[in-house]
Motif scaffolding. Structure first.
Motif, mmCIF file in Angstrom:
data_model
loop_
_atom_site.group_PDB
_atom_site.id
_atom_site.type_symbol
_atom_site.label_atom_id
_atom_site.label_comp_id
_atom_site.label_asym_id
_atom_site.label_seq_id
_atom_site.Cartn_x
_atom_site.Cartn_y
_atom_site.Cartn_z
ATOM 1 N N TYR A 177 0.839 -1.209 0.000
ATOM 2 C CA TYR A 177 0.000 0.000 0.000
ATOM 3 C C TYR A 177 0.877 1.263 0.000
ATOM 4 O O TYR A 177 0.664 2.174 -0.794
ATOM 5 N N ASN A 178 1.857 1.326 0.914
ATOM 6 C CA ASN A 178 2.675 2.541 1.063
ATOM 7 C C ASN A 178 3.669 2.752 -0.071
ATOM 8 O O ASN A 178 4.012 3.890 -0.395
ATOM 9 N N VAL A 179 4.148 1.682 -0.689
ATOM 10 C CA VAL A 179 5.157 1.827 -1.729
ATOM 11 C C VAL A 179 4.533 1.916 -3.123
ATOM 12 O O VAL A 179 5.006 2.658 -3.975
ATOM 13 N N LEU A 180 3.453 1.179 -3.368
ATOM 14 C CA LEU A 180 2.887 1.125 -4.713
ATOM 15 C C LEU A 180 1.561 1.864 -4.849
ATOM 16 O O LEU A 180 1.411 2.741 -5.695
ATOM 17 N N TRP A 181 0.590 1.509 -4.044
ATOM 18 C CA TRP A 181 -0.770 1.995 -4.242
ATOM 19 C C TRP A 181 -0.933 3.484 -3.918
ATOM 20 O O TRP A 181 -1.405 4.257 -4.740
ATOM 21 N N PRO A 188 1.218 6.136 -3.520
ATOM 22 C CA PRO A 188 1.857 7.128 -4.408
ATOM 23 C C PRO A 188 1.192 7.198 -5.790
ATOM 24 O O PRO A 188 1.033 8.286 -6.342
ATOM 25 N N ALA A 189 0.792 6.065 -6.323
ATOM 26 C CA ALA A 189 0.129 6.073 -7.628
ATOM 27 C C ALA A 189 -1.220 6.773 -7.546
ATOM 28 O O ALA A 189 -1.583 7.549 -8.429
ATOM 29 N N PHE A 190 -1.960 6.519 -6.476
ATOM 30 C CA PHE A 190 -3.280 7.137 -6.309
ATOM 31 C C PHE A 190 -3.158 8.648 -6.134
ATOM 32 O O PHE A 190 -3.899 9.422 -6.741
ATOM 33 N N GLU A 191 -2.203 9.096 -5.307
ATOM 34 C CA GLU A 191 -2.003 10.535 -5.099
ATOM 35 C C GLU A 191 -1.479 11.209 -6.368
ATOM 36 O O GLU A 191 -1.876 12.321 -6.700
ATOM 37 N N GLY A 192 -0.577 10.533 -7.086
ATOM 38 C CA GLY A 192 -0.062 11.087 -8.339
ATOM 39 C C GLY A 192 -1.162 11.264 -9.369
ATOM 40 O O GLY A 192 -1.209 12.263 -10.080
ATOM 41 N N ARG A 193 -2.069 10.302 -9.411
ATOM 42 C CA ARG A 193 -3.207 10.397 -10.326
ATOM 43 C C ARG A 193 -4.080 11.596 -9.980
ATOM 44 O O ARG A 193 -4.529 12.336 -10.855
ATOM 45 N N ALA A 194 -4.311 11.805 -8.691
ATOM 46 C CA ALA A 194 -5.130 12.949 -8.256
ATOM 47 C C ALA A 194 -4.445 14.274 -8.594
ATOM 48 O O ALA A 194 -5.097 15.227 -9.029
ATOM 49 N N GLN A 195 -3.130 14.336 -8.410
ATOM 50 C CA GLN A 195 -2.394 15.564 -8.730
ATOM 51 C C GLN A 195 -2.433 15.849 -10.229
ATOM 52 O O GLN A 195 -2.595 16.993 -10.651
ATOM 53 N N ILE A 196 -2.291 14.813 -11.020
ATOM 54 C CA ILE A 196 -2.352 14.989 -12.479
ATOM 55 C C ILE A 196 -3.735 15.458 -12.895
ATOM 56 O O ILE A 196 -3.872 16.363 -13.723
ATOM 57 N N ALA A 197 -4.769 14.869 -12.308
ATOM 58 C CA ALA A 197 -6.137 15.280 -12.635
ATOM 59 C C ALA A 197 -6.381 16.733 -12.238
ATOM 60 O O ALA A 197 -7.071 17.470 -12.942
ATOM 61 N N ALA A 198 -5.802 17.162 -11.113
ATOM 62 C CA ALA A 198 -5.989 18.546 -10.662
ATOM 63 C C ALA A 198 -5.242 19.533 -11.560
ATOM 64 O O ALA A 198 -5.712 20.648 -11.789
ATOM 65 N N SER A 199 -4.076 19.151 -12.067
ATOM 66 C CA SER A 199 -3.288 20.077 -12.883
ATOM 67 C C SER A 199 -3.639 20.015 -14.363
ATOM 68 O O SER A 199 -3.171 20.848 -15.141
ATOM 69 N N LEU A 200 -4.462 19.074 -14.773
ATOM 70 C CA LEU A 200 -4.797 18.913 -16.188
ATOM 71 C C LEU A 200 -5.447 20.153 -16.814
ATOM 72 O O LEU A 200 -5.035 20.569 -17.895
ATOM 73 N N PRO A 201 -6.428 20.807 -16.173
ATOM 74 C CA PRO A 201 -7.017 22.012 -16.802
ATOM 75 C C PRO A 201 -5.977 23.113 -17.046
ATOM 76 O O PRO A 201 -5.987 23.756 -18.086
ATOM 77 N N GLN A 202 -5.070 23.298 -16.090
ATOM 78 C CA GLN A 202 -4.039 24.322 -16.263
ATOM 79 C C GLN A 202 -3.104 23.950 -17.412
ATOM 80 O O GLN A 202 -2.728 24.801 -18.224
#
Length: 170
Positions: free
Chosen positions: A40-44, A46-60
């Motif tokens: 969970y801490n090494v794979l899941w 970071p991938a989940f948070e990275g996906r959320a960050q990408i989704a948040a920065s996509l409009p910009q």
């Protein structure tokens, strides 16, 4: 390499087999929880948070892409405009005289000054003069070197003496 790992694990397996069954179950349960926490801490996470960050920065990022495309189009337009050669000398005089006649300003006196021209005109409507000057600046790539305007007796009319030169020279 595999044989070396098996050889290293034999003492661990012997030690584990020597534990009572209840302790073995607890160790297996604890190991399973530890492996799940590591996954969970090494794979899941970071991938989940990275996906959320990408989704948040996509409009910009999309807005930046639109801006960059507009800038590319503007650069192409400016490059094409820079590639055009502005007329000089007598060709500039003829082009400007034809343009001036289309605006309704007649009886202008022209003289060629090197690559530029000298324009003298009397009884010119000031608003028409300014509109024409802006048009030739954009369309014919001409800049004003000097201008002298003096008022006529009739309101809105001026006498103009101007020196014009091409802005794009290659």
């Amino acid at each position: 390499m595999v044989n070396q790992i098996r050889t290293a694990l034999i003492p661990l397996k012997s030690w584990f087999d020597a534990r009572p069954p209840r302790e073995q179950k607890l160790m297996l349960a604890g190991g399973t929880v530890a492996v799940a926490a590591i996954i969970y801490n090494v794979l899941w996470e970071p991938a989940f948070e990275g996906r959320a960050q990408i989704a948040a920065s996509l409009p910009q990022l999309e807005a930046q892409l639109v801006d960059m495309r507009a800038q590319v189009e503007q650069a192409r337009h400016l490059k094409a405009a820079a590639a055009q050669r502005a007329p000089t000398g007598a060709a500039l005089r003829d082009a400007l005289d034809a343009s001036l006649a289309q605006t309704g300003i007649a009886n202008a006196q022209w003289s060629v000054l090197g690559k530029g021209v000298q324009l003298d005109a009397k009884a010119v409507p000031f608003a028409t003069w300014m509109s024409w000057l802006d048009q030739v600046r954009r369309d014919d790539h001409v800049r004003v070197i000097s201008v002298r305007a003096s008022a006529e007796d009739k309101p809105g009319l001026v006498t103009i003496s101007a020196t014009l030169q091409p802005t794009l020279e290659h």
